[in-house]
Design a protein around this motif. Structure first.
Motif, PDB file in Angstrom:
ATOM      1  N   GLY A 193       0.806  -1.208   0.000  1.00  0.00           N
ATOM      2  CA  GLY A 193       0.000   0.000   0.000  1.00  0.00           C
ATOM      3  C   GLY A 193       0.842   1.262   0.000  1.00  0.00           C
ATOM      4  N   LEU A 194       2.092   1.155   0.495  1.00  0.00           N
ATOM      5  CA  LEU A 194       2.985   2.308   0.529  1.00  0.00           C
ATOM      6  C   LEU A 194       3.513   2.679  -0.842  1.00  0.00           C
ATOM      7  CD1 LEU A 194       5.027   1.369   3.732  1.00  0.00           C
ATOM      8  CD2 LEU A 194       3.125   2.975   3.549  1.00  0.00           C
ATOM      9  N   LEU A 195       3.228   1.846  -1.847  1.00  0.00           N
ATOM     10  CA  LEU A 195       3.696   2.123  -3.205  1.00  0.00           C
ATOM     11  C   LEU A 195       2.860   3.174  -3.918  1.00  0.00           C
ATOM     12  CD1 LEU A 195       4.534  -1.506  -4.323  1.00  0.00           C
ATOM     13  CD2 LEU A 195       6.163   0.401  -4.295  1.00  0.00           C
ATOM     14  N   ALA A 196       1.699   3.518  -3.379  1.00  0.00           N
ATOM     15  CA  ALA A 196       0.833   4.484  -4.055  1.00  0.00           C
ATOM     16  C   ALA A 196       1.535   5.820  -4.330  1.00  0.00           C
ATOM     17  CB  ALA A 196      -0.448   4.692  -3.255  1.00  0.00           C
ATOM     18  N   PRO A 197       2.207   6.444  -3.342  1.00  0.00           N
ATOM     19  CA  PRO A 197       2.912   7.694  -3.655  1.00  0.00           C
ATOM     20  C   PRO A 197       4.114   7.485  -4.575  1.00  0.00           C
ATOM     21  CG  PRO A 197       3.277   7.046  -1.368  1.00  0.00           C
ATOM     22  CD  PRO A 197       2.202   6.173  -1.887  1.00  0.00           C
ATOM     23  N   PHE A 198       4.707   6.283  -4.553  1.00  0.00           N
ATOM     24  CA  PHE A 198       5.795   5.972  -5.492  1.00  0.00           C
ATOM     25  C   PHE A 198       5.270   6.111  -6.921  1.00  0.00           C
ATOM     26  CE2 PHE A 198       9.075   3.269  -3.077  1.00  0.00           C
ATOM     27  CZ  PHE A 198       8.727   3.794  -1.846  1.00  0.00           C
ATOM     28  N   ALA A 199       4.138   5.443  -7.176  1.00  0.00           N
ATOM     29  CA  ALA A 199       3.570   5.447  -8.522  1.00  0.00           C
ATOM     30  C   ALA A 199       3.151   6.855  -8.938  1.00  0.00           C
ATOM     31  CB  ALA A 199       2.382   4.495  -8.589  1.00  0.00           C
ATOM     32  N   ARG A 200       2.579   7.612  -8.007  1.00  0.00           N
ATOM     33  CA  ARG A 200       2.163   8.979  -8.333  1.00  0.00           C
ATOM     34  C   ARG A 200       3.358   9.856  -8.695  1.00  0.00           C
ATOM     35  NH1 ARG A 200      -1.592   8.304  -4.053  1.00  0.00           N
ATOM     36  NH2 ARG A 200      -0.183   9.352  -2.605  1.00  0.00           N
TER      37      ARG A 200
END
Length: 221
Positions: A87-94
């Motif tokens: 779930g912590l990957l969301a800002p990575f992708a953004r």
């Protein structure tokens, strides 16, 4: 923005439910089975993941099989052992989608007893130092949590299929002039038994693989 998250998997039946329920909504989870004998592929399918089989053993082999199976604009990578929260990957992708960075990495910060064995941490510190010398990038970890554009990753033409895969990705990205950045992520005690850095032998093999990648890069190959 479409996102696929690649989850290399070898006997992670215990961790899969925790991991897959934390994949951000709308993302496709690609579980790459690398020879599990504990029913991991069936569990992953039941939980809605796409399962890819990779018969060639090796962390890099599993990761690359997931990358080639991906179809989304952005591809993320995460361990499948419940040590890292996808779930912590969301800002990575953004960050990648918004053009702020080309390769986003997670710098592991251990939380809880046994999250990161001393010998594994020492090996990572040494390799990170060599990576900084080689690339000039201000990086402190070679962790598996990362995000980048799929077409760009394929363009790196990664060849390592063992533990050197994450390092080769960063070295080739640096050589290509990518903007590479890392942010802190909590690193939890994994579920089940480690197949790589949980043992001295596994850590030694990982360091050996990564040093070989650095040597090849230094030779210009």
């Amino acid at each position: 923005m479409t996102v696929d998250v690649v989850l290399p998997c070898l006997n992670e039946a215990e961790a899969l439910p925790w991991v897959l329920e934390r994949v951000p909504a709308g993302w496709r989870a690609i579980v790459v089975d690398n020879g599990s004998t504990d029913g991991s592929p069936g569990i992953a399918r039941e939980l809605g993941a796409t399962v890819v089989r990779e018969s060639r053993r090796g962390f890099g082999a599993a990761c690359h099989a997931g990358l080639t199976a991906a179809e989304a604009d952005i591809v993320c990578f995460c361990d499948c052992d419940a040590s890292l929260d996808p779930g912590l990957l969301a800002p990575f992708a953004r960050s990648v989608a918004d053009g702020q960075t080309d390769l986003m990495l997670g710098r592991r910060r251990p939380k809880g007893s046994g999250a990161w064995p001393l010998h594994a941490r020492a090996g990572n510190l040494a390799l990170s130092w060599m990576l900084r010398r080689r690339t000039g990038l201000d990086l402190h970890d070679l962790g598996p949590m990362r995000a980048a554009r799929r077409e760009d990753l394929l363009g790196l033409r990664l060849t390592d299929r063992r533990s050197g895969y994450p390092l080769q990705m960063v070295v080739r990205a640096a050589d290509a002039g990518w903007r590479v950045r890392e942010v802190d992520v909590p690193y939890l005690p994994r579920a089940g038994k480690s197949k790589v850095t949980g043992t001295w032998r596994g850590t030694w093999q990982t360091v050996h693989d990564m040093r070989r990648v650095l040597a090849e890069a230094g030779d210009g190959r």
